[in-house]
Design a protein around this motif. Structure first.
Motif, mmCIF file in Angstrom:
data_model
loop_
_atom_site.group_PDB
_atom_site.id
_atom_site.type_symbol
_atom_site.label_atom_id
_atom_site.label_comp_id
_atom_site.label_asym_id
_atom_site.label_seq_id
_atom_site.Cartn_x
_atom_site.Cartn_y
_atom_site.Cartn_z
ATOM 1 N N GLU A 1 -9.116 110.717 -20.351
ATOM 2 C CA GLU A 1 -9.935 111.340 -21.375
ATOM 3 C C GLU A 1 -11.274 110.615 -21.485
ATOM 4 O O GLU A 1 -11.474 109.587 -20.857
ATOM 5 C CB GLU A 1 -9.215 111.352 -22.724
ATOM 6 C CG GLU A 1 -8.784 110.006 -23.237
ATOM 7 C CD GLU A 1 -7.352 109.646 -22.830
ATOM 8 O OE1 GLU A 1 -7.124 109.521 -21.602
ATOM 9 O OE2 GLU A 1 -6.497 109.458 -23.699
ATOM 10 N N THR A 2 -12.159 111.193 -22.286
ATOM 11 C CA THR A 2 -13.457 110.556 -22.492
ATOM 12 C C THR A 2 -13.225 109.188 -23.119
ATOM 13 O O THR A 2 -12.685 109.075 -24.202
ATOM 14 C CB THR A 2 -14.316 111.413 -23.432
ATOM 15 O OG1 THR A 2 -14.427 112.703 -22.847
ATOM 16 C CG2 THR A 2 -15.698 110.810 -23.583
ATOM 17 N N SER A 3 -13.635 108.171 -22.415
ATOM 18 C CA SER A 3 -13.314 106.824 -22.879
ATOM 19 C C SER A 3 -14.545 105.939 -22.967
ATOM 20 O O SER A 3 -14.432 104.762 -23.236
ATOM 21 C CB SER A 3 -12.305 106.185 -21.924
ATOM 22 O OG SER A 3 -12.925 105.948 -20.679
ATOM 23 N N ILE A 4 -15.716 106.517 -22.713
ATOM 24 C CA ILE A 4 -16.909 105.680 -22.853
ATOM 25 C C ILE A 4 -17.236 105.586 -24.334
ATOM 26 O O ILE A 4 -17.012 106.530 -25.095
ATOM 27 C CB ILE A 4 -18.096 106.218 -22.029
ATOM 28 C CG1 ILE A 4 -18.425 107.652 -22.413
ATOM 29 C CG2 ILE A 4 -17.773 106.138 -20.549
ATOM 30 C CD1 ILE A 4 -19.688 108.168 -21.761
ATOM 31 N N PHE A 5 -17.734 104.427 -24.746
ATOM 32 C CA PHE A 5 -17.954 104.180 -26.174
ATOM 33 C C PHE A 5 -19.114 105.030 -26.697
ATOM 34 O O PHE A 5 -20.227 104.917 -26.191
ATOM 35 C CB PHE A 5 -18.254 102.702 -26.407
ATOM 36 C CG PHE A 5 -17.123 101.791 -26.045
ATOM 37 C CD1 PHE A 5 -15.928 101.831 -26.757
ATOM 38 C CD2 PHE A 5 -17.232 100.905 -24.991
ATOM 39 C CE1 PHE A 5 -14.872 100.991 -26.420
ATOM 40 C CE2 PHE A 5 -16.187 100.060 -24.649
ATOM 41 C CZ PHE A 5 -15.005 100.104 -25.363
ATOM 42 N N PRO A 6 -18.869 105.841 -27.718
ATOM 43 C CA PRO A 6 -19.947 106.698 -28.250
ATOM 44 C C PRO A 6 -21.086 105.870 -28.830
ATOM 45 O O PRO A 6 -22.204 106.357 -28.946
ATOM 46 C CB PRO A 6 -19.265 107.485 -29.375
ATOM 47 C CG PRO A 6 -17.815 107.267 -29.223
ATOM 48 C CD PRO A 6 -17.618 106.012 -28.437
ATOM 49 N N ARG B 1 -18.841 102.325 -14.843
ATOM 50 C CA ARG B 1 -18.391 101.165 -15.605
ATOM 51 C C ARG B 1 -17.290 100.406 -14.863
ATOM 52 O O ARG B 1 -17.296 99.183 -14.798
ATOM 53 C CB ARG B 1 -17.868 101.629 -16.972
ATOM 54 C CG ARG B 1 -17.314 100.506 -17.843
ATOM 55 C CD ARG B 1 -16.962 100.993 -19.222
ATOM 56 N NE ARG B 1 -15.842 101.944 -19.206
ATOM 57 C CZ ARG B 1 -15.404 102.603 -20.272
ATOM 58 N NH1 ARG B 1 -15.994 102.434 -21.432
ATOM 59 N NH2 ARG B 1 -14.392 103.443 -20.187
ATOM 60 N N MET C 1 -10.092 100.281 -14.927
ATOM 61 C CA MET C 1 -9.485 101.608 -15.010
ATOM 62 C C MET C 1 -10.513 102.655 -15.411
ATOM 63 O O MET C 1 -11.353 102.419 -16.278
ATOM 64 C CB MET C 1 -8.364 101.545 -16.059
ATOM 65 C CG MET C 1 -7.596 102.818 -16.200
ATOM 66 S SD MET C 1 -5.820 102.468 -16.177
ATOM 67 C CE MET C 1 -5.156 103.930 -16.928
ATOM 68 N N PHE D 1 -10.355 106.117 -17.180
ATOM 69 C CA PHE D 1 -9.341 106.821 -17.958
ATOM 70 C C PHE D 1 -9.496 108.338 -17.844
ATOM 71 O O PHE D 1 -10.554 108.847 -17.501
ATOM 72 C CB PHE D 1 -9.420 106.412 -19.427
ATOM 73 C CG PHE D 1 -8.993 104.989 -19.663
ATOM 74 C CD1 PHE D 1 -7.695 104.697 -20.032
ATOM 75 C CD2 PHE D 1 -9.893 103.950 -19.498
ATOM 76 C CE1 PHE D 1 -7.293 103.390 -20.252
ATOM 77 C CE2 PHE D 1 -9.503 102.638 -19.710
ATOM 78 C CZ PHE D 1 -8.206 102.355 -20.089
#
Lengths: 263, 261
Positions: free
Chosen positions: A84-89, A147, A80, A82
């Motif tokens: 909103e911002t969903s990449i791991f900071p 990703r 998926m 997403f």
């Protein structure tokens, strides 16, 4: 066309506050072909995202049946992108792109070329060691797209991935997404609130009703690929389709407006 | 630019001048006999005691004993604090099971349970290390749990949708996501550890900065007492600096703006 996803009579009811039950989806019947790009439009709150989350296995439907036919054994069913911002900071760009592969315990030597391929395809190769806080909004969504693709799922699920981007960046990202998609032709379900975007990208456009979400109409997008998004806008076929979709959508948006309440 | 530079220069000058003025005032008042040197001593007298105590290695030995207790106690409290905090943050069931006990025991002043600790662990090293561990444990636990609970739900969804295992949830989401709060807990815990070491070394200690302070009190040796206070202040500074360095190294993704100062 072979079916990749078969949805039969799927409904979803959420237990809201004060014991109120909110129906999000009602009796959805839908078959999505293998390699098809399906776009879903509908008024806000119509359950588009819920449908995607059910396909992603993040929600369980209250009734009905969802069947996802995997292309190859060993491959993940869905990935998926997403809204909103969903990449791991806390992960670098490269590690974010590799996340799905890492979770599947793919050996690092195998991960490497796949990750590099998608970094290059999304123009992120120069940022491979950067952390998300150093990237623009568009770049972050590129990482999210990379990703999902790198995980090599049977089905890609995209939940308004470009919704928060400015108009120019969004156009660029749509072109890029099409380019990547055309190189791999995965089954894709793309949720959006933009009619233009739905026509730009989709083979078919599913219009949903206001809550509870039902299938209002399914329209074929009869435009040749690869598509030139800039010139597409002025073609009669595009304009006709856009008008038709708006015709369906308008009543639903109005119904939602008149209901005049949020969840 | 000139104005900003001048303001920054003025601020820095004031930061250096104000403590210098305070010390000078203290010294002058002491010499003029307006301050009772038997209780408040004077900067020059304290320096006269501190320097020999440092050079002889005596003060450093006692400091070293305290540092060992602090580091051991800190580790013994912080480690289970992080592990339990992560579990309580990740799993509602674990939280429901442990939250009541934490809520009831946390407000008890750690100094109040020192007699109990002495009864259980005796007068040796263990009781001192344990006292510090208890103080650190709660602060780290509570901050770690809050850190996990504050992680944006979206990251849990992402991990789930990519098929993360339970171990992956700990190591790729909960731990890194909570790290900034965990470090906040570490810093609070370190402050508490410095507080507790002095109290812990009051009873049945043969060495340590706290022991030194209480001995100086018994002998009414104000200068020795102040020397130890200066050492405590230096310890606090070194520990918090070390934690800052560690934090920057462990959390490289933290934007520099928020870690400034």
């Amino acid at each position: 066309m072979e079916a990749a996803i078969v949805i039969r009579g799927v409904s979803k009811v959420f237990a809201g506050r004060n014991g109120l039950r909110v129906a999000a989806l009602e009796q959805i019947d839908l078959t999505i072909g293998a390699g098809e790009f399906l776009c879903v439009v509908g008024p806000s709150g119509c359950g588009k995202t819920t449908l995607l989350r059910i396909l992603a296995g993040l929600e369980q439907q209250s009734a009905g049946r969802v069947e996802i036919r995997s292309g190859e054994p060993g491959k993940p069913l869905t990935s998926m992108v997403f809204q909103e911002t969903s990449i791991f900071p806390w992960l670098t760009v490269k590690d974010n792109v590799a996340y799905g592969l890492r979770m599947r315990r793919v050996p690092p030597a195998v991960q490497e070329p796949i990750v590099e391929h998608y970094l290059r395809l999304t123009g992120l190769d120069k940022f491979r060691d950067a952390y998300p806080h150093q990237l623009s909004g568009g770049m972050k969504q590129r990482v999210s797209v990379a990703r999902a693709f790198a995980n090599d799922p049977s089905i890609l699920l995209l939940d308004e991935p470009f919704g928060s981007l400015d108009e120019q960046t969004r156009l660029l990202m749509q072109e890029e997404l099409l380019r990547i998609w055309e190189a791999h032709r995965k089954t894709a379900v793309f949720v959006t609130h933009s009619i233009d975007e739905a026509i730009f990208l989709g083979d078919r456009v599913l219009v949903m009703t206001a809550r509870p979400g039902r299938v209002k109409a399914i329209l074929e997008v009869d435009l040749p690929r690869p598509r030139d998004l800039v010139n597409l806008r002025s073609q009669p076929a595009f304009l006709d389709l856009s008008r038709t979709i708006w015709h369906y959508l308008r009543e639903e948006v109005r119904a939602e407006e008149h209901a005049g309440r949020k969840l | 630019m000139g104005k900003r530079w001048r303001e920054a220069f003025a601020a820095r000058t004031v930061s250096v001048l104000s403590p210098a003025l305070l010390l000078a005032g203290w010294e002058l008042l002491a010499r003029a006999g307006l301050v009772d040197v038997r209780v408040f001593s004077s900067p020059s007298r304290i320096l006269g005691t501190l320097i020999p105590a440092l050079l002889s290695g005596e003060l450093l030995y006692h400091t070293w004993v305290s540092v060992c207790r602090i580091v051991l106690g800190f580790a013994a409290g912080a480690l289970p604090g992080v592990v339990l905090g992560l579990s309580m943050g990740l799993f509602p069931f674990v939280r429901a099971a442990l939250q009541p006990m934490v809520a009831v025991t946390f407000p008890i002043p750690k100094l109040a349970i020192m007699p109990l600790i002495l009864l259980v662990f005796g007068l040796g090293e263990t009781s001192k290390v344990f006292t510090i561990a208890v103080g650190v444990f709660y602060l780290v636990l509570i901050n770690t749990m809050a850190g996990v609970l504050n992680i944006d739900r979206i990251y849990l969804d992402v991990a789930r949708s990519f098929g993360a295992s339970r171990r992956d949830f700990y190591l790729t989401v909960a731990l890194p996501g909570a790290l900034p709060m965990i470090f906040a807990g570490f810093k609070l815990g370190m402050g508490t550890a410095l507080l507790l070491i002095v109290a812990a070394e009051l009873s049945a200690a043969r060495a340590g900065v706290g022991y030194w302070i209480w001995r100086a009190y018994d002998m009414f040796d104000i200068e020795r007492m102040f020397s130890a206070l200066l050492m405590m202040s230096a310890l606090g500074f070194v520990f918090s600096y070390a934690l800052d360095v560690l934090e920057r190294w462990v959390i490289p993704w933290k934007p520099p703006s928020s870690s400034a100062g």
